[in-house]
Design a protein around this motif. Sequence first.
Motif, PDB file in Angstrom:
ATOM      1  N   PHE A 184       0.846  -1.195   0.000  1.00  0.00           N
ATOM      2  CA  PHE A 184       0.000   0.000   0.000  1.00  0.00           C
ATOM      3  C   PHE A 184       0.881   1.244   0.000  1.00  0.00           C
ATOM      4  CE2 PHE A 184       0.544  -1.412   4.405  1.00  0.00           C
ATOM      5  CZ  PHE A 184       1.027  -0.273   5.027  1.00  0.00           C
ATOM      6  N   ARG A 185       0.336   2.323  -0.505  1.00  0.00           N
ATOM      7  CA  ARG A 185       1.088   3.579  -0.540  1.00  0.00           C
ATOM      8  C   ARG A 185       1.271   4.107   0.880  1.00  0.00           C
ATOM      9  NH1 ARG A 185      -2.384   4.050  -4.907  1.00  0.00           N
ATOM     10  NH2 ARG A 185      -3.910   5.153  -3.624  1.00  0.00           N
ATOM     11  N   ALA A 186       2.493   4.524   1.199  1.00  0.00           N
ATOM     12  CA  ALA A 186       2.791   5.052   2.534  1.00  0.00           C
ATOM     13  C   ALA A 186       1.909   6.254   2.844  1.00  0.00           C
ATOM     14  CB  ALA A 186       4.265   5.443   2.625  1.00  0.00           C
ATOM     15  N   ASP A 187       1.430   6.326   4.077  1.00  0.00           N
ATOM     16  CA  ASP A 187       0.620   7.447   4.568  1.00  0.00           C
ATOM     17  C   ASP A 187      -0.728   7.559   3.857  1.00  0.00           C
ATOM     18  OD1 ASP A 187       2.643   8.274   6.388  1.00  0.00           O
ATOM     19  OD2 ASP A 187       3.674   9.319   4.763  1.00  0.00           O
ATOM     20  N   ASP A 188      -1.179   6.476   3.226  1.00  0.00           N
ATOM     21  CA  ASP A 188      -2.454   6.492   2.503  1.00  0.00           C
ATOM     22  C   ASP A 188      -3.387   5.480   3.171  1.00  0.00           C
ATOM     23  OD1 ASP A 188      -4.579   6.156   0.719  1.00  0.00           O
ATOM     24  OD2 ASP A 188      -3.334   6.600  -1.033  1.00  0.00           O
ATOM     25  N   ALA A 189      -4.269   5.979   4.054  1.00  0.00           N
ATOM     26  CA  ALA A 189      -5.144   5.089   4.815  1.00  0.00           C
ATOM     27  C   ALA A 189      -6.115   4.343   3.913  1.00  0.00           C
ATOM     28  CB  ALA A 189      -5.910   5.891   5.868  1.00  0.00           C
ATOM     29  N   VAL A 190      -6.560   4.975   2.836  1.00  0.00           N
ATOM     30  CA  VAL A 190      -7.511   4.332   1.926  1.00  0.00           C
ATOM     31  C   VAL A 190      -6.843   3.159   1.199  1.00  0.00           C
ATOM     32  CG1 VAL A 190      -8.934   4.645  -0.138  1.00  0.00           C
ATOM     33  CG2 VAL A 190      -8.879   6.419   1.637  1.00  0.00           C
ATOM     34  N   ASP A 191      -5.620   3.367   0.722  1.00  0.00           N
ATOM     35  CA  ASP A 191      -4.926   2.280   0.028  1.00  0.00           C
ATOM     36  C   ASP A 191      -4.536   1.176   1.005  1.00  0.00           C
ATOM     37  OD1 ASP A 191      -4.059   1.364  -2.558  1.00  0.00           O
ATOM     38  OD2 ASP A 191      -1.995   1.631  -1.887  1.00  0.00           O
ATOM     39  N   MET A 192      -4.233   1.537   2.240  1.00  0.00           N
ATOM     40  CA  MET A 192      -3.956   0.520   3.252  1.00  0.00           C
ATOM     41  C   MET A 192      -5.196  -0.331   3.495  1.00  0.00           C
ATOM     42  SD  MET A 192      -2.764   0.868   7.261  1.00  0.00           S
ATOM     43  CE  MET A 192      -1.244   1.737   6.950  1.00  0.00           C
ATOM     44  N   GLN A 193      -6.370   0.294   3.549  1.00  0.00           N
ATOM     45  CA  GLN A 193      -7.615  -0.454   3.707  1.00  0.00           C
ATOM     46  C   GLN A 193      -7.788  -1.461   2.582  1.00  0.00           C
ATOM     47  OE1 GLN A 193     -11.022   2.221   4.134  1.00  0.00           O
ATOM     48  NE2 GLN A 193      -9.671   3.678   5.160  1.00  0.00           N
ATOM     49  N   ARG A 194      -7.475  -1.045   1.355  1.00  0.00           N
ATOM     50  CA  ARG A 194      -7.601  -1.937   0.207  1.00  0.00           C
ATOM     51  C   ARG A 194      -6.712  -3.165   0.360  1.00  0.00           C
ATOM     52  NH1 ARG A 194      -3.603  -3.486  -2.659  1.00  0.00           N
ATOM     53  NH2 ARG A 194      -2.769  -1.379  -2.501  1.00  0.00           N
ATOM     54  N   ALA A 195      -5.429  -2.960   0.782  1.00  0.00           N
ATOM     55  CA  ALA A 195      -4.503  -4.079   0.963  1.00  0.00           C
ATOM     56  C   ALA A 195      -4.946  -4.986   2.109  1.00  0.00           C
ATOM     57  CB  ALA A 195      -3.094  -3.545   1.214  1.00  0.00           C
ATOM     58  N   ILE A 196      -5.418  -4.395   3.196  1.00  0.00           N
ATOM     59  CA  ILE A 196      -5.875  -5.184   4.337  1.00  0.00           C
ATOM     60  C   ILE A 196      -7.078  -6.035   3.954  1.00  0.00           C
ATOM     61  CG2 ILE A 196      -6.981  -5.036   6.605  1.00  0.00           C
ATOM     62  CD1 ILE A 196      -5.152  -2.646   7.199  1.00  0.00           C
ATOM     63  N   ARG A 197      -8.039  -5.438   3.259  1.00  0.00           N
ATOM     64  CA  ARG A 197      -9.220  -6.202   2.836  1.00  0.00           C
ATOM     65  C   ARG A 197      -8.818  -7.378   1.946  1.00  0.00           C
ATOM     66  NH1 ARG A 197     -11.307  -0.861   1.864  1.00  0.00           N
ATOM     67  NH2 ARG A 197     -12.757  -0.222   3.521  1.00  0.00           N
ATOM     68  N   TYR A 198      -7.863  -7.132   1.051  1.00  0.00           N
ATOM     69  CA  TYR A 198      -7.397  -8.188   0.159  1.00  0.00           C
ATOM     70  C   TYR A 198      -6.816  -9.351   0.972  1.00  0.00           C
ATOM     71  CZ  TYR A 198      -4.678 -10.742  -3.290  1.00  0.00           C
ATOM     72  OH  TYR A 198      -4.161 -11.749  -4.067  1.00  0.00           O
ATOM     73  N   GLN A 199      -5.943  -9.025   1.923  1.00  0.00           N
ATOM     74  CA  GLN A 199      -5.285 -10.078   2.684  1.00  0.00           C
ATOM     75  C   GLN A 199      -6.234 -10.785   3.655  1.00  0.00           C
ATOM     76  OE1 GLN A 199      -2.954 -11.794   1.823  1.00  0.00           O
ATOM     77  NE2 GLN A 199      -1.054 -11.236   2.867  1.00  0.00           N
ATOM     78  N   LEU A 200      -7.194 -10.064   4.211  1.00  0.00           N
ATOM     79  CA  LEU A 200      -8.163 -10.719   5.084  1.00  0.00           C
ATOM     80  C   LEU A 200      -8.998 -11.727   4.306  1.00  0.00           C
ATOM     81  CD1 LEU A 200      -9.400  -7.827   7.415  1.00  0.00           C
ATOM     82  CD2 LEU A 200      -7.788  -9.671   7.950  1.00  0.00           C
ATOM     83  N   HIS A 201      -9.164 -11.485   3.015  1.00  0.00           N
ATOM     84  CA  HIS A 201      -9.927 -12.400   2.166  1.00  0.00           C
ATOM     85  C   HIS A 201      -9.062 -13.546   1.652  1.00  0.00           C
ATOM     86  CE1 HIS A 201     -12.949 -13.833  -0.637  1.00  0.00           C
ATOM     87  NE2 HIS A 201     -12.057 -13.772  -1.610  1.00  0.00           N
ATOM     88  N   HIS A 202      -7.811 -13.245   1.217  1.00  0.00           N
ATOM     89  CA  HIS A 202      -6.976 -14.252   0.561  1.00  0.00           C
ATOM     90  C   HIS A 202      -5.996 -14.951   1.504  1.00  0.00           C
ATOM     91  CE1 HIS A 202      -8.251 -13.348  -3.576  1.00  0.00           C
ATOM     92  NE2 HIS A 202      -8.329 -12.089  -3.173  1.00  0.00           N
TER      93      HIS A 202
END
Length: 233
Positions: A184-202
């Motif tokens: 995820f892009r540093a200091d980007d909470a929205v992009d961090m959410q995207r990566a977290i959601r991906y990993q929680l699923h996969h």
Amino acid sequence: LFAHALRRAHAITVVSGALKQLINSKYTAASNLHVIENAISSIFMGGHDRQTARKHFSFKPDRIYLGMAGDLSREKGIDTLMQAFMQIAAEDNRVYLILAGRKDKHLDIPDSDRIQYLGMLPHTDIPLLFSALDLGVVCIRNDDFGRYCFPQKFYEMAACGLPIVASAVGEMKNLLALQPEILFRADDAVDMQRAIRYQLHHRQILSLPIPSWQMQAEKLNQIIRDIVWQAGS
């Protein structure tokens, strides 16, 4: 004086490939530059039994725990992690955030029963924590330190078989180049959410060689032996 010392050194060791590139471009030739990354101690190898680890921290079987252990400060981007978590927590009441380590006095942890701060854990408890979590987060700022460091916690989490998301900065960007979906892009909470959601699923678990301190000591020893041999020949 720093540049002079580097140019005259028989060998230079650096902690990351990114730092090697910087030193090479600014100060000296690559022939005497060696990367010796941070490593892990034997207590992290293979992690621990997941159920035993979760019981140790009284984690509930029907909850999802993401978190990290280390230096908890705004300089490390922990405030961005908490912003991202609060949004994810609003969408899924099973998700909890676990934080452990030294907390910066300027970092405010939101008053939420979904965030648990464990304080400073004994070193022997860190592999237990990483074995108990569902997802580990490696936060790195896009600054000089972040671009050239090697985050030891990344190797510790990976050795425990913990799925990971990480800032797309420095060595993390290089090591996870083939898994961009967990960056995820540093200091980007929205992009961090995207990566977290991906990993929680996969729940993608990394498979990569992780050095021990013994291995790195042997590597350094060989560098020193080569210098001594060259000096005597």
